[in-house]
Design an enzyme around this catalytic site. Structure first.
Site, mmCIF file in Angstrom:
data_model
loop_
_atom_site.group_PDB
_atom_site.id
_atom_site.type_symbol
_atom_site.label_atom_id
_atom_site.label_comp_id
_atom_site.label_asym_id
_atom_site.label_seq_id
_atom_site.Cartn_x
_atom_site.Cartn_y
_atom_site.Cartn_z
ATOM 1 N N GLY A 92 9.133 -13.989 -58.685
ATOM 2 C CA GLY A 92 9.747 -14.418 -57.447
ATOM 3 C C GLY A 92 9.843 -15.925 -57.369
ATOM 4 N N LYS A 93 9.328 -16.500 -56.259
ATOM 5 C CA LYS A 93 9.515 -17.930 -55.991
ATOM 6 C C LYS A 93 9.018 -18.809 -57.138
ATOM 7 C CE LYS A 93 7.630 -18.358 -51.831
ATOM 8 N NZ LYS A 93 7.272 -19.013 -50.545
ATOM 9 N N LYS A 133 -6.245 -22.300 -44.706
ATOM 10 C CA LYS A 133 -5.169 -21.350 -44.946
ATOM 11 C C LYS A 133 -4.915 -20.585 -43.664
ATOM 12 C CE LYS A 133 -2.745 -19.974 -48.652
ATOM 13 N NZ LYS A 133 -2.324 -20.792 -49.798
ATOM 14 N N GLY A 156 5.325 -10.820 -61.727
ATOM 15 C CA GLY A 156 5.823 -11.443 -60.502
ATOM 16 C C GLY A 156 6.769 -12.568 -60.847
ATOM 17 N N GLY A 183 7.470 -17.461 -60.220
ATOM 18 C CA GLY A 183 7.616 -16.834 -61.520
ATOM 19 C C GLY A 183 8.932 -17.098 -62.209
ATOM 20 N N HIS A 184 10.034 -17.154 -61.454
ATOM 21 C CA HIS A 184 11.325 -17.338 -62.123
ATOM 22 C C HIS A 184 11.453 -18.763 -62.675
ATOM 23 C CE1 HIS A 184 12.952 -19.209 -58.405
ATOM 24 N NE2 HIS A 184 13.940 -19.656 -59.164
#
Length: 364
Positions: free
Chosen positions: A190-191, A88, A188, A193-194
């Site tokens: 966002g990228k 990472k 959350g 979660g939606h």
């Protein structure tokens, strides 16, 4: 030597959370780049993991996050059946303010200097467009746009995999994989979660959401005028009455000494990495009768996608692999019951066994 150095080095060389093969500190003063690349274990193959761009409070915090995330990727890739180890990278800074082409190109040169030991991709704060820039300096870059030979947004399959983990949890706990009529809290949106909310609504689940970004919440509510409600924050979400499943989909550490005692949900299954704030939280969840679907197992859809990009991306092939997260999650629950341990510990055992066997084959 400073206290910061002692803390980092102790984590790296002496703690159970260490054992990393290599940690690279990167700095390019011309562009302002400060980054950390951590390689945890490459027994299964070159390390694969995303690049996080985040305004850490300190360099020590950034290094600690890179170490934790890299370790998690070793386990994630092992459980996903990939021939990749765990790595990472984190870039220190505010992506909204500090992201420049020069900085991303400099970062790409550092990744390239590792000669293929680390393959990078998107993570929190980085996007497909960023990987297109990084790839100009580094061929070991995935998560690129289709126009540049990549697979595009990996959050699509990340969400799909989490959804499969939820279905497996429902099957294990309630005897039926359907989420129709279940109440699911998503922290959350966002990228990832939606996309997850869309899967849940298609299944007929009732969804409760929250996000620190008001515009993200508004986007969901506008798209789903029925079946979705919002609460002020995560503190409110975890206390929602009648919640069946809680899905942490933002940053890590969501399950801790403060949140676990007040969780109303019977299942925790979300996309965030490193959800357990410290060792022992998994036992606290089990003691409360809360089923935990290990984060690095259920959120592996994205890494399955970016790994496939290295071999010529095929979405249908990737989705079929991500669908197997359902079976993998069920196998972990079965192993946990058989061994009398929490699911997180069972997943660790399975992943460690695969890494150990790979290392033995390579004579390491």
């Amino acid at each position: 030597m400073t206290d910061v150095d002692n803390g980092v080095l102790h984590t790296l060389f002496h703690s159970d959370q260490g054992g990393h093969e290599q940690v690279v500190l990167c700095q390019d003063r011309a562009s302002g780049l400060k980054a950390v690349i951590a390689l945890h274990n490459t027994a299964l193959g070159p390390a694969l993991g995303g690049t996080r761009f985040y305004p850490y409070a300190s360099e020590e915090e950034a290094v600690a996050d890179a170490l934790n995330l890299a370790r998690g990727m070793s386990y994630k890739n092992a459980m996903a059946g990939l021939d990749h180890g765990g790595g990472k990278a984190v870039i220190i800074g505010d992506p909204e303010r500090d992201r420049t082409e020069e900085l991303l190109l400099a970062y790409g040169r550092f990744v390239a200097s590792l000669g293929g030991r680390y393959v990078t991709a998107c993570d929190v704060g980085t996007y497909v467009a960023d990987m297109d820039v990084v790839a100009r300096e580094c061929r070991w870059t995935t998560g690129r746009s289709p126009e540049n030979g990549g697979a595009g947004d990996s959050s699509v399959l990340t969400a799909f995999g989490v959804f499969q983990g939820m279905r497996a949890s429902a099957r294990h706990l309630w005897g039926d994989a359907s989420l129709h009529g279940r109440k699911v809290g998503v922290a959350g949106v966002g990228k990832v979660g939606h996309h997850l909310v869309q899967h849940l609504r298609d299944e007929g689940a009732e969804v409760v959401i929250t996000d620190v970004r008001e515009e993200s919440v508004r986007r969901i509510l506008d798209k789903h005028p029925t079946g979705v409600t919002a609460v002020a924050d995560t503190e409110a979400l975890i206390r929602v009455e009648g919640l069946d499943i809680y899905a942490p989909c933002a940053l890590g550490g969501a399950l801790n000494d403060d949140t676990v005692p007040v969780l109303t949900a019977k299942v925790v299954c979300g996309a965030a990495n490193n959800q357990l704030a410290h060792p022992g939280v998994e036992k606290d969840l089990a003691d409360r009768g809360i089923l935990y679907a290990p984060d690095y197992v259920v959120n592996a859809g994205g890494v399955i996608q970016v790994a496939d990009e290295l071999h010529g991306f095929d979405f249908d092939r990737c989705k079929a692999k991500a669908a197997k997260i359902f079976d993998t999650t069920l196998a972990i629950f079965a192993r946990a019951k058989e061994d009398g341990i929490p699911p997180a510990a069972a997943a660790d055992r399975i992943a460690e066994q695969r890494m150990h066997e790979a290392a033995a084959v390579r004579g390491r």
